[in-house]
Design an enzyme around this catalytic site. Structure first.
Site, PDB file in Angstrom:
ATOM      1  N   ARG A 163      20.765 -41.655  11.021  1.00 21.53           N
ATOM      2  CA  ARG A 163      21.986 -42.124  10.336  1.00 21.53           C
ATOM      3  C   ARG A 163      22.658 -41.016   9.519  1.00 21.53           C
ATOM      4  O   ARG A 163      23.197 -41.261   8.433  1.00 21.53           O
ATOM      5  CB  ARG A 163      21.678 -43.300   9.400  1.00 21.53           C
ATOM      6  CG  ARG A 163      21.169 -44.530  10.074  1.00 21.53           C
ATOM      7  CD  ARG A 163      22.231 -45.196  10.950  1.00 21.53           C
ATOM      8  NE  ARG A 163      21.719 -46.454  11.443  1.00 21.53           N
ATOM      9  CZ  ARG A 163      20.965 -46.570  12.546  1.00 21.53           C
ATOM     10  NH1 ARG A 163      20.706 -45.507  13.300  1.00 21.53           N
ATOM     11  NH2 ARG A 163      20.526 -47.743  12.920  1.00 21.53           N
ATOM     12  N   SER A 236      23.747 -53.300   8.518  1.00 20.35           N
ATOM     13  CA  SER A 236      22.606 -52.983   7.638  1.00 20.35           C
ATOM     14  C   SER A 236      23.138 -52.259   6.411  1.00 20.35           C
ATOM     15  O   SER A 236      23.823 -51.250   6.543  1.00 20.35           O
ATOM     16  CB  SER A 236      21.629 -52.040   8.337  1.00 20.35           C
ATOM     17  OG  SER A 236      21.255 -52.588   9.565  1.00 20.35           O
ATOM     18  N   GLU A 332      23.447 -47.403   3.260  1.00 20.41           N
ATOM     19  CA  GLU A 332      23.941 -46.738   4.477  1.00 20.41           C
ATOM     20  C   GLU A 332      25.468 -46.574   4.456  1.00 20.41           C
ATOM     21  O   GLU A 332      25.973 -45.505   4.824  1.00 20.41           O
ATOM     22  CB  GLU A 332      23.503 -47.569   5.699  1.00 20.41           C
ATOM     23  CG  GLU A 332      23.871 -46.930   7.006  1.00 20.41           C
ATOM     24  CD  GLU A 332      23.548 -47.828   8.190  1.00 20.41           C
ATOM     25  OE1 GLU A 332      22.381 -48.193   8.365  1.00 20.41           O
ATOM     26  OE2 GLU A 332      24.488 -48.164   8.933  1.00 20.41           O
TER      27      GLU A 332
END
Ligand SMILES: Cc1cc2nc3c(=O)[nH]c(=O)nc-3n(C[C@H](O)[C@H](O)[C@H](O)COP(=O)(O)OP(=O)(O)OC[C@H]3O[C@@H](n4cnc5c(N)ncnc54)[C@H](O)[C@@H]3O)c2cc1C
Length: 336
Positions: A163, A236, A332
């Protein structure tokens, strides 16, 4: 071309109330250059906007919000083993995935239905069901906002990790991703080992191939994740923390059902959703926001939230997970 006081609440999937001081959509490189050559817009701080699905927007976005609106996708080359397919940054990611599958360009099927645009895919190296965009990305063409020139980054130069990428770190704010070229195999390599993909394909009585995998991924995602059109969310909200084998061992002594996956180099990824659930946050609300009742990793806007509501909840979740497990989880989505 430039608008002022533009409402962004329908341009971010968390549906946060937010106003852009200045806003422009760019459809061609000339549009970008004309904004860079204009003394007023050049001096503003720029915020690049794709589909708004990985962002926490403040109530007022100062400077210039630049919506990436270039379109197009095509086969640009091939060799014995691979197709080389290019897509413009403003293309919707899942439309592009479906385009590749219709033409027999394999590889992106596990990344079906991830919201957002092609241009944002390399920013956080999007990933799902055992595949990351870095596995198939060949090169990225960017416009350098300092010089106005274009610059091509190879896969290695993008410095992808979980990520994360060069563009989310040192390159943030400087490079506008303009198009992305993928190298997609002619012979498919199926990734069935992750999650319930294999089970879902079998349940449908189908043979596994890239198209049936895409359909299975879409069905699983639709059953597990809230639709941002119905309930605001950014997928998420936390990354899975990466810990040493020693930390994992220690946690297993007190929490034998801890969910974790090997990450390489002897490290492990812990399931952030499991940690948040066990810390008691699944389905819990705090004012207009909460952690989704079916998936503790997803922060949802029940209506009327702003970024302060989001960060106040996120901070409490982080602190609680830290207190209970001694592990720090990181958000995130990107904070503007
Ligand atoms: C329901 C849901 C499920 C999700 N599932 C996943 C998942 O499985 N895996 C996953 O990895 N992510 C997932 N996400 C997160 C999100 O979809 C991805 O991060 C996606 O790539 C964001 O794309 P976007 O166009 O919406 O980017 P935006 O949210 O608009 O922008 C994200 C960041 O990228 C920058 N940016 C956008 N476009 C450009 C550009 N052309 N050039 C330079 N910078 C740019 C922005 O400035 C910002 O910093 C999910 C989100 C939702 C809402």
């Amino acid at each position: 071309m430039i608008q002022t006081q533009v409402d962004l609440s329908h341009l971010n999937t968390l549906q946060l109330r937010s106003i852009a001081e200045h806003y422009a959509e760019v459809r061609s490189a000339e549009d970008v250059l004309s904004l860079l050559n204009d003394s007023e817009t050049k001096s503003m701080s720029w915020h690049l906007l794709g589909g708004g699905s990985n962002l926490v927007l403040p109530s007022v976005v100062s400077g210039l919000t630049v919506k990436i609106g270039n379109h197009g996708r095509s086969l640009v080359d091939e060799d014995k083993d691979f197709w080389f397919v290019k897509a413009q940054a403003g293309e919707v990611w899942d439309d592009f995935v479906q385009f590749t599958l219709q033409h027999g360009y394999w590889g992106l099927e596990n990344l079906s239905l991830i919201p957002g645009t092609v241009g944002a895919a390399p920013i956080q190296n999007i990933g799902a069901y055992g595949v990351e965009v870095k596995d198939y990305l060949w090169e990225v063409t960017c416009l350098d906002l300092r010089t106005g020139k274009s610059k091509v980054f190879t896969n290695a130069e993008c410095r992808f990790s979980y990520r994360d990428s060069f563009f989310k770190q040192e390159g943030a704010g400087r490079y506008l991703v303009w198009d992305v070229t993928f190298r997609l195999p002619k012979k498919n390599q199926l990734h069935l080992e992750y999650g319930d993909i294999k089970k879902e394909v079998e349940r449908r009585g189908l043979a596994a191939n890239p198209k049936t995998i895409s359909e299975a991924v879409i069905a699983i995602r639709q059953s597990k994740l809230p639709d941002p059109k119905v309930i605001g969310n950014a997928g998420s909200f936390f990354k899975n923390p990466i810990v040493s084998a020693e930390t994992r061992e220690k946690l297993l002594q007190t929490h034998p059902d801890l969910v974790s996956f090997p990450y390489g180099n002897g490290e492990f990824k812990l399931a952030a959703g499991w940690l948040i659930d066990r810390a008691g946050w699944k389905g819990k609300k705090l004012g207009p926001v909460g952690m989704y009742e079916k998936q503790a990793l997803v922060l949802v806007n029940h209506g009327g939230a702003n970024s302060e509501d989001v960060w106040s909840l996120a901070d409490q979740v982080v602190r609680d997970v830290e207190t209970k497990f001694g592990v720090t989880i990181e958000p995130e989505p990107i904070r503007w």
